[in-house]
Design a protein around this motif. Structure first.
Motif, PDB file in Angstrom:
ATOM      1  N   PRO A 107       0.850  -1.184   0.000  1.00 42.01           N
ATOM      2  CA  PRO A 107       0.000   0.000   0.000  1.00 42.01           C
ATOM      3  C   PRO A 107       0.889   1.239   0.000  1.00 42.01           C
ATOM      4  CG  PRO A 107       0.103  -0.914   2.210  1.00 42.01           C
ATOM      5  CD  PRO A 107       0.883  -1.844   1.310  1.00 42.01           C
ATOM      6  N   ALA A 108       0.489   2.237  -0.759  1.00 38.12           N
ATOM      7  CA  ALA A 108       1.320   3.435  -0.883  1.00 38.12           C
ATOM      8  C   ALA A 108       0.466   4.686  -0.865  1.00 38.12           C
ATOM      9  CB  ALA A 108       2.132   3.384  -2.174  1.00 38.12           C
ATOM     10  N   GLY A 109       1.122   5.766  -0.519  1.00 33.22           N
ATOM     11  CA  GLY A 109       0.533   7.089  -0.616  1.00 33.22           C
ATOM     12  C   GLY A 109       1.462   7.957  -1.430  1.00 33.22           C
ATOM     13  N   ILE A 110       0.877   8.905  -2.160  1.00 30.25           N
ATOM     14  CA  ILE A 110       1.657   9.837  -2.958  1.00 30.25           C
ATOM     15  C   ILE A 110       1.255  11.255  -2.574  1.00 30.25           C
ATOM     16  CG2 ILE A 110       2.175  10.694  -5.270  1.00 30.25           C
ATOM     17  CD1 ILE A 110       1.396   7.959  -6.383  1.00 30.25           C
ATOM     18  N   VAL A 111       2.245  12.052  -2.254  1.00 33.13           N
ATOM     19  CA  VAL A 111       2.033  13.474  -1.989  1.00 33.13           C
ATOM     20  C   VAL A 111       3.165  14.240  -2.656  1.00 33.13           C
ATOM     21  CG1 VAL A 111       0.853  13.082   0.210  1.00 33.13           C
ATOM     22  CG2 VAL A 111       3.317  13.449   0.182  1.00 33.13           C
ATOM     23  N   GLY A 119       0.812  22.474  -7.657  1.00 34.92           N
ATOM     24  CA  GLY A 119       1.559  21.577  -6.775  1.00 34.92           C
ATOM     25  C   GLY A 119       2.398  20.638  -7.612  1.00 34.92           C
ATOM     26  N   SER A 120       2.223  19.374  -7.427  1.00 33.87           N
ATOM     27  CA  SER A 120       2.958  18.374  -8.216  1.00 33.87           C
ATOM     28  C   SER A 120       1.975  17.410  -8.881  1.00 33.87           C
ATOM     29  CB  SER A 120       3.960  17.624  -7.338  1.00 33.87           C
ATOM     30  OG  SER A 120       3.279  16.978  -6.272  1.00 33.87           O
ATOM     31  N   ALA A 121       0.857  17.957  -9.365  1.00 32.99           N
ATOM     32  CA  ALA A 121      -0.226  17.139  -9.914  1.00 32.99           C
ATOM     33  C   ALA A 121       0.209  16.247 -11.073  1.00 32.99           C
ATOM     34  CB  ALA A 121      -1.387  18.039 -10.350  1.00 32.99           C
ATOM     35  N   MET A 122       0.956  16.786 -12.022  1.00 30.09           N
ATOM     36  CA  MET A 122       1.363  15.976 -13.178  1.00 30.09           C
ATOM     37  C   MET A 122       2.348  14.887 -12.765  1.00 30.09           C
ATOM     38  SD  MET A 122      -0.314  16.960 -15.839  1.00 30.09           S
ATOM     39  CE  MET A 122       0.622  16.259 -17.173  1.00 30.09           C
ATOM     40  N   ALA A 123       3.285  15.222 -11.909  1.00 27.89           N
ATOM     41  CA  ALA A 123       4.245  14.225 -11.438  1.00 27.89           C
ATOM     42  C   ALA A 123       3.520  13.099 -10.721  1.00 27.89           C
ATOM     43  CB  ALA A 123       5.273  14.870 -10.513  1.00 27.89           C
ATOM     44  N   GLN A 124       2.561  13.456  -9.886  1.00 29.45           N
ATOM     45  CA  GLN A 124       1.835  12.431  -9.147  1.00 29.45           C
ATOM     46  C   GLN A 124       1.043  11.520 -10.082  1.00 29.45           C
ATOM     47  OE1 GLN A 124      -0.141  13.500  -5.461  1.00 29.45           O
ATOM     48  NE2 GLN A 124       1.039  15.414  -5.413  1.00 29.45           N
ATOM     49  N   GLN A 125       0.462  12.090 -11.134  1.00 28.09           N
ATOM     50  CA  GLN A 125      -0.273  11.260 -12.086  1.00 28.09           C
ATOM     51  C   GLN A 125       0.672  10.302 -12.805  1.00 28.09           C
ATOM     52  OE1 GLN A 125      -3.665  11.046 -12.327  1.00 28.09           O
ATOM     53  NE2 GLN A 125      -3.067   9.232 -13.434  1.00 28.09           N
ATOM     54  N   HIS A 126       1.826  10.781 -13.209  1.00 27.88           N
ATOM     55  CA  HIS A 126       2.807   9.898 -13.846  1.00 27.88           C
ATOM     56  C   HIS A 126       3.261   8.813 -12.878  1.00 27.88           C
ATOM     57  CE1 HIS A 126       4.076  12.957 -17.166  1.00 27.88           C
ATOM     58  NE2 HIS A 126       2.843  12.563 -17.283  1.00 27.88           N
ATOM     59  N   LEU A 127       3.486   9.185 -11.628  1.00 29.84           N
ATOM     60  CA  LEU A 127       3.906   8.206 -10.626  1.00 29.84           C
ATOM     61  C   LEU A 127       2.826   7.147 -10.420  1.00 29.84           C
ATOM     62  CD1 LEU A 127       5.973   7.192  -8.610  1.00 29.84           C
ATOM     63  CD2 LEU A 127       5.154   8.931  -6.984  1.00 29.84           C
ATOM     64  N   ARG A 128       1.571   7.556 -10.388  1.00 36.02           N
ATOM     65  CA  ARG A 128       0.475   6.583 -10.261  1.00 36.02           C
ATOM     66  C   ARG A 128       0.511   5.580 -11.419  1.00 36.02           C
ATOM     67  NH1 ARG A 128      -3.575   7.636  -6.638  1.00 36.02           N
ATOM     68  NH2 ARG A 128      -3.389   9.622  -5.562  1.00 36.02           N
ATOM     69  N   ASN A 129       0.766   6.067 -12.633  1.00 40.54           N
ATOM     70  CA  ASN A 129       0.829   5.170 -13.792  1.00 40.54           C
ATOM     71  C   ASN A 129       1.946   4.148 -13.640  1.00 40.54           C
ATOM     72  OD1 ASN A 129      -1.282   6.542 -15.024  1.00 40.54           O
ATOM     73  ND2 ASN A 129       0.051   7.810 -16.280  1.00 40.54           N
ATOM     74  N   VAL A 130       3.111   4.603 -13.213  1.00 41.62           N
ATOM     75  CA  VAL A 130       4.251   3.697 -13.033  1.00 41.62           C
ATOM     76  C   VAL A 130       3.948   2.668 -11.949  1.00 41.62           C
ATOM     77  CG1 VAL A 130       6.667   3.574 -12.294  1.00 41.62           C
ATOM     78  CG2 VAL A 130       5.935   5.396 -13.852  1.00 41.62           C
ATOM     79  N   LEU A 131       3.420   3.130 -10.827  1.00 43.38           N
ATOM     80  CA  LEU A 131       3.163   2.226  -9.702  1.00 43.38           C
ATOM     81  C   LEU A 131       2.053   1.225 -10.010  1.00 43.38           C
ATOM     82  CD1 LEU A 131       3.553   4.718  -6.722  1.00 43.38           C
ATOM     83  CD2 LEU A 131       5.230   3.054  -7.600  1.00 43.38           C
ATOM     84  N   ALA A 132       1.069   1.612 -10.836  1.00 46.88           N
ATOM     85  CA  ALA A 132       0.005   0.678 -11.218  1.00 46.88           C
ATOM     86  C   ALA A 132       0.595  -0.519 -11.952  1.00 46.88           C
ATOM     87  CB  ALA A 132      -1.034   1.382 -12.092  1.00 46.88           C
ATOM     88  N   MET A 133       1.579  -0.260 -12.801  1.00 47.84           N
ATOM     89  CA  MET A 133       2.218  -1.348 -13.543  1.00 47.84           C
ATOM     90  C   MET A 133       2.955  -2.298 -12.605  1.00 47.84           C
ATOM     91  SD  MET A 133       5.138  -2.596 -14.865  1.00 47.84           S
ATOM     92  CE  MET A 133       5.270  -3.924 -16.009  1.00 47.84           C
ATOM     93  N   LEU A 134       3.395  -1.776 -11.466  1.00 38.23           N
ATOM     94  CA  LEU A 134       4.167  -2.581 -10.510  1.00 38.23           C
ATOM     95  C   LEU A 134       3.292  -3.188  -9.411  1.00 38.23           C
ATOM     96  CD1 LEU A 134       7.274  -0.251 -10.221  1.00 38.23           C
ATOM     97  CD2 LEU A 134       7.082  -2.415 -11.475  1.00 38.23           C
ATOM     98  N   ASN A 135       1.975  -3.089  -9.570  1.00 33.63           N
ATOM     99  CA  ASN A 135       1.020  -3.670  -8.625  1.00 33.63           C
ATOM    100  C   ASN A 135       1.120  -3.042  -7.233  1.00 33.63           C
ATOM    101  OD1 ASN A 135      -1.108  -5.384  -7.907  1.00 33.63           O
ATOM    102  ND2 ASN A 135       0.302  -6.931  -7.125  1.00 33.63           N
ATOM    103  N   ALA A 137      -0.576  -0.640  -4.551  1.00 32.03           N
ATOM    104  CA  ALA A 137      -1.931  -0.172  -4.237  1.00 32.03           C
ATOM    105  C   ALA A 137      -1.856   1.252  -3.688  1.00 32.03           C
ATOM    106  CB  ALA A 137      -2.585  -1.110  -3.233  1.00 32.03           C
ATOM    107  N   VAL A 138      -2.050   2.237  -4.550  1.00 33.32           N
ATOM    108  CA  VAL A 138      -1.940   3.642  -4.166  1.00 33.32           C
ATOM    109  C   VAL A 138      -3.273   4.140  -3.621  1.00 33.32           C
ATOM    110  CG1 VAL A 138      -1.458   5.980  -4.979  1.00 33.32           C
ATOM    111  CG2 VAL A 138      -0.140   4.058  -5.879  1.00 33.32           C
ATOM    112  N   LEU A 139      -3.213   4.818  -2.477  1.00 35.70           N
ATOM    113  CA  LEU A 139      -4.394   5.455  -1.904  1.00 35.70           C
ATOM    114  C   LEU A 139      -5.032   6.335  -2.976  1.00 35.70           C
ATOM    115  CD1 LEU A 139      -6.104   6.220   0.652  1.00 35.70           C
ATOM    116  CD2 LEU A 139      -4.464   8.069   1.004  1.00 35.70           C
TER     117      LEU A 139
END
Length: 184
Positions: A107-111, A119-135, A137-139
């Motif tokens: 389980p992970a959180g991104i801020v 803020g860092s909205a675009m970076a966080q969206q890209h990070l969510r995409n990368v982490l989804a591929m790695l299974n 579970a992002v809050l």
């Protein structure tokens, strides 16, 4: 019985990083039974598949820390509308060798924070995409797109603005519940 161990991955190497301040603030307001420890990424070598069989001590330690953690907290700045290369390198290093990823099921959180209005909205969206591929579970929500202004968060992690403190506490409470849900 100790609570969950959380690996905190800060996507900036700068000592006076706004995101380091944000990470410190979140660790301060996190549940007392949680153990928050930074998983340093600055000494990791650049990913090279030819070197997978001989990881450096820093890489071995990083992988072991992520593997042992019950959750991960990513705190990222935004560089050119994406995540910093050093953060992507750390994620790639932890995902290899094939079949031995340390990220899966965590389980992970991104801020993140940035002086820009988004803020860092675009970076966080890209990070969510990368982490989804790695299974990972992002809050899913709430999201933290914090515009950093000097004086908002002190170097020691104290939060000067009452509204920001309340918002971040609410986020941390949701993140803690997310981690507990996976630990159960």
């Amino acid at each position: 019985m100790p609570g969950p161990a959380i690996a905190v991955v800060i996507g900036s190497l700068r000592k006076a990083s706004f995101n380091r301040r944000l990470a410190t603030a979140l660790m301060r307001i996190g549940p007392a039974e949680f153990t928050f420890t930074e998983a340093p990424i600055g000494a990791l070598p650049l990913y090279n598949q030819d070197e997978e069989a001989t990881p450096t001590p820093a890489l071995s330690q990083f992988r072991a820390q992520i593997r042992a953690a019950q959750g991960v907290l990513f705190v990222t700045p935004e560089y050119n509308r994406s995540i910093p290369g050093v953060l992507k390198n750390a994620i790639d290093q932890g995902s290899r060798p094939a079949g031995q990823s340390v990220w899966g099921g965590k389980p992970a959180g991104i801020v993140g924070t940035s002086p820009g209005a988004a803020g860092s909205a675009m970076a966080q969206q890209h990070l969510r995409n990368v982490l989804a591929m790695l299974n990972v579970a992002v809050l899913p929500s709430p999201e933290v797109f914090l515009q950093f202004k000097e004086g908002l968060i002190a170097e020691d992690g104290s939060i000067a603005d009452e509204r920001t403190a309340k918002f971040l506490q609410g986020w941390m409470d949701r993140y803690a519940a997310w981690v507990r849900r996976f630990a159960a």
